[in-house]
Design an enzyme around this catalytic site. Structure first.
Site, short mmCIF file in Angstrom:
data_model
loop_
_atom_site.label_atom_id
_atom_site.label_comp_id
_atom_site.label_asym_id
_atom_site.label_seq_id
_atom_site.Cartn_x
_atom_site.Cartn_y
_atom_site.Cartn_z
N LYS A 18 0.87 -1.19 0.00
CA LYS A 18 0.00 0.00 0.00
C LYS A 18 0.90 1.23 0.00
O LYS A 18 1.91 1.27 0.72
CB LYS A 18 -0.89 -0.04 1.24
CG LYS A 18 -1.95 1.06 1.30
CD LYS A 18 -2.84 0.87 2.54
CE LYS A 18 -3.98 1.85 2.61
NZ LYS A 18 -4.85 1.62 3.79
N SER A 37 -9.83 -0.97 6.79
CA SER A 37 -9.26 -0.80 5.46
C SER A 37 -8.49 -2.00 4.89
O SER A 37 -8.11 -1.95 3.72
CB SER A 37 -8.34 0.41 5.43
OG SER A 37 -9.12 1.57 5.33
N SER A 66 -9.77 1.43 2.60
CA SER A 66 -8.93 2.26 1.76
C SER A 66 -7.83 1.49 1.03
O SER A 66 -7.26 2.00 0.07
CB SER A 66 -8.28 3.35 2.59
OG SER A 66 -7.40 2.77 3.55
N1 GLN Z 1 -13.04 3.61 6.04
C1 GLN Z 1 -12.53 4.04 7.31
C2 GLN Z 1 -12.21 5.51 7.23
O1 GLN Z 1 -12.50 6.09 6.26
C3 GLN Z 1 -11.36 3.23 7.70
C4 GLN Z 1 -10.15 3.58 6.95
C5 GLN Z 1 -8.98 2.75 7.34
O2 GLN Z 1 -9.12 1.69 7.96
N2 GLN Z 1 -7.80 3.24 6.99
O3 GLN Z 1 -11.67 6.08 8.12
#
Ligand code: GLN
Length: 480
Positions: free
Chosen positions: A74, A173, A149
């Site tokens: 990532k 994410s 994400s």
């Molecule tokens: N979707 C969640 C957010 O927008 C989690 C994101 C993540 O785990 N990095 O914060």
């Protein structure tokens, strides 16, 4: 392609790491234009790394447990001399002067880093639509999102671009995109994997973990990156656990609780699969019942105060002075304002403002303070549930992959994380395992949750689910 198999065959000299890499690069050439999993494919570096692995084998040295296994990272993990963008314009042209600990460990274990994957800007999102470089698409249906994400990492593994990938999970994410792309995704116990060199989003919640096409591959990857790191003060001072040798131990006698509140408001195609998964665990000898963890329902509200609060502090460092983009202005303050206005996308700006507001004098107790109390409640209720359960079970995501643009309203996007973020608030382990398909023939993920350091039991249940998972054809019964 299985990482366990690649590593075994490369180590024994039966396969060459260079051939394995070229096979994956071909898959990338065939479909990456359509999917956009990567911000950067590191063709030349990967070729050199693969050749070095083959040289080691030829000269009788063991390259390690991930010998020749392609690995996608990532793009919020630091890679020495290689752009690390967080899919944001604000890090324009920035090249970290060091590798993240997970990168160092993977490379020392013989992995071949194949590229940096797309994400929602600074890991804020659940669809990978909020990337400054455009969205990643779901390999199962390119009109749909891969989740987020870490959508690029999930898509890269699902599309066969990379055998393994790493993501970060602050509220879901890793697990949510794994579910939407039909791969395994693990959020380890907070502190099990070093966060040194991970660009921080919400430091008390962030954790790095693997994506893989099988439970065994995910275990192998986790074993390589886990274990104490003096460079991360939150790292647990214990060696990496042995998970792989316990994978076939089953769930006989385990007590597993289906979390009542996390089955509410879930699409019926998804909840049907979770019930089937519970039956499969029962058939394998576990005692499955329902358990109530009411505070999980407040988790979302608490998370969306705590995560932006921490983000507003962490992202203060992107000021046009130290990293990446700089938009000049008549004085320093104006330069910073212009840089941050141009460099951050709308979702990141919204979170910084929300977080700053929640931390400001006069509001701190009402918002941030209260959210921390809810966090304590979530921890206590999980502890109570684990007093008479070894593991918990829930959906990973309330629905299968949704079409691009379907969740334009931020609240509907935030709802994607309702099942995953409680484990971030509690700091405990959780993983998503593919379990058949739902609406439109798209993958469904089942979430296995474990108490802190419960990875071995969690993976044992995941292995049982993997073996029992219904095949791709909708409605078909398990293979078992
Ligand atoms: N979707 C969640 C957010 O927008 C989690 C994101 C993540 O785990 N990095 O914060």
């Amino acid at each position: 392609m299985s990482a366990v198999e690649i590593a075994a065959k490369v180590r024994s000299g039966e396969w060459s790491a260079v051939d394995v890499l070229e096979g994956h690069l071909e898959a990338i050439s065939a479909r990456e234009d359509e999917i956009h999993a990567f911000n950067l494919v590191m063709v030349e570096q990967a070729r050199r790394a693969a050749a070095a692995v083959d040289d080691a084998v030829a000269s009788g040295r063991d390259p390690g447990p991930l010998a020749g296994v392609p690995l996608a990272l990532k793009d919020n993990m630091c890679t020495h001399g290689v752009p690390t963008t967080c899919s944001s314009r604000i890090l324009d042209d920035w090249k970290p002067p060091y590798d993240a600990t997970v990168v160092t460990r993977a490379v020392e274990a013989g992995a071949v880093v194949i590229g940096k994957t797309n994400l929602d800007e600074f890991a804020m999102g659940s669809s990978t639509e909020h990337s400054a470089f455009g969205p990643t698409l779901n390999p199962h249906d390119t009109t749909r999102v891969p989740g987020g994400s870490s959508g690029g990492s999930a898509a890269a593994v699902a599309a066969g671009f990379s055998s393994l990938a790493l993501g970060s999970d602050t509220g879901g994410s890793i697990r949510q995109p794994a579910a939407l792309c039909g791969v395994v995704g693990v959020k380890p116990t907070y502190g099990l994997v070093s966060r040194y060199g991970l660009v921080a989003f919400a430091s008390s919640l962030d954790q790095i973990g693997p994506f893989a096409t099988s439970v065994a591959d995910a275990a192998l990857m986790l074993e390589v990156i886990a274990g104490h790191d003096p460079m991360d003060s939150t790292s647990i001072p214990r060696p990496s656990p042995d998970i792989s040798s316990h994978l076939d131990q089953g769930v006989e006698g385990m007590r597993i609780g289906l979390v009542t509140e996390l089955m509410e408001g879930i699409d019926p195609d998804v909840s049907a699969r979770v019930h089937q998964a519970a039956e499969a665990l029962t058939a394998a000898g576990a005692v499955v019942d329902e358990v109530s963890v009411p505070a999980t329902l407040y988790g979302l509200t608490a998370y969306y105060l705590i995560a932006p609060a921490e983000a507003s502090s962490n992202l203060a460092r992107f000021d046009g002075v130290r990293y990446g983009l700089r938009v000049d202005g008549p004085d320093t303050a104006e330069m910073m304002i212009r840089t941050r206005s141009a460099g951050f996308g709308d979702e990141v700006k919204a979170r910084i403002m929300l977080g700053t507001f929640a931390l400001s004098a006069g509001y701190y107790e009402a918002f941030y303070g209260k959210a921390q109390k809810v966090r304590t409640l979530v921890r206590r209720e999980f502890a109570a549930a684990y007093a008479d359960h070894d593991l918990l079970l829930s959906p990973t995501s309330p629905s299968v992959a949704f079409p691009l643009g379907a969740k334009a309203d931020p609240m509907s996007m935030y709802m994607c994380d309702v099942c995953t973020l409680p484990s971030n608030l509690s700091g405990e382990a959780a993983m998503s395992v593919p379990y058949g398909t739902g609406a439109h023939g798209l993958p469904v993920g089942v979430q296995v949750l474990a108490p802190a350091m419960g990875e071995v039991e969690m993976f044992r249940a995941a292995a049982v689910l993997e073996a029992a998972a219904p095949s791709d054809h909708d409605g078909e019964e398990g293979r078992s």
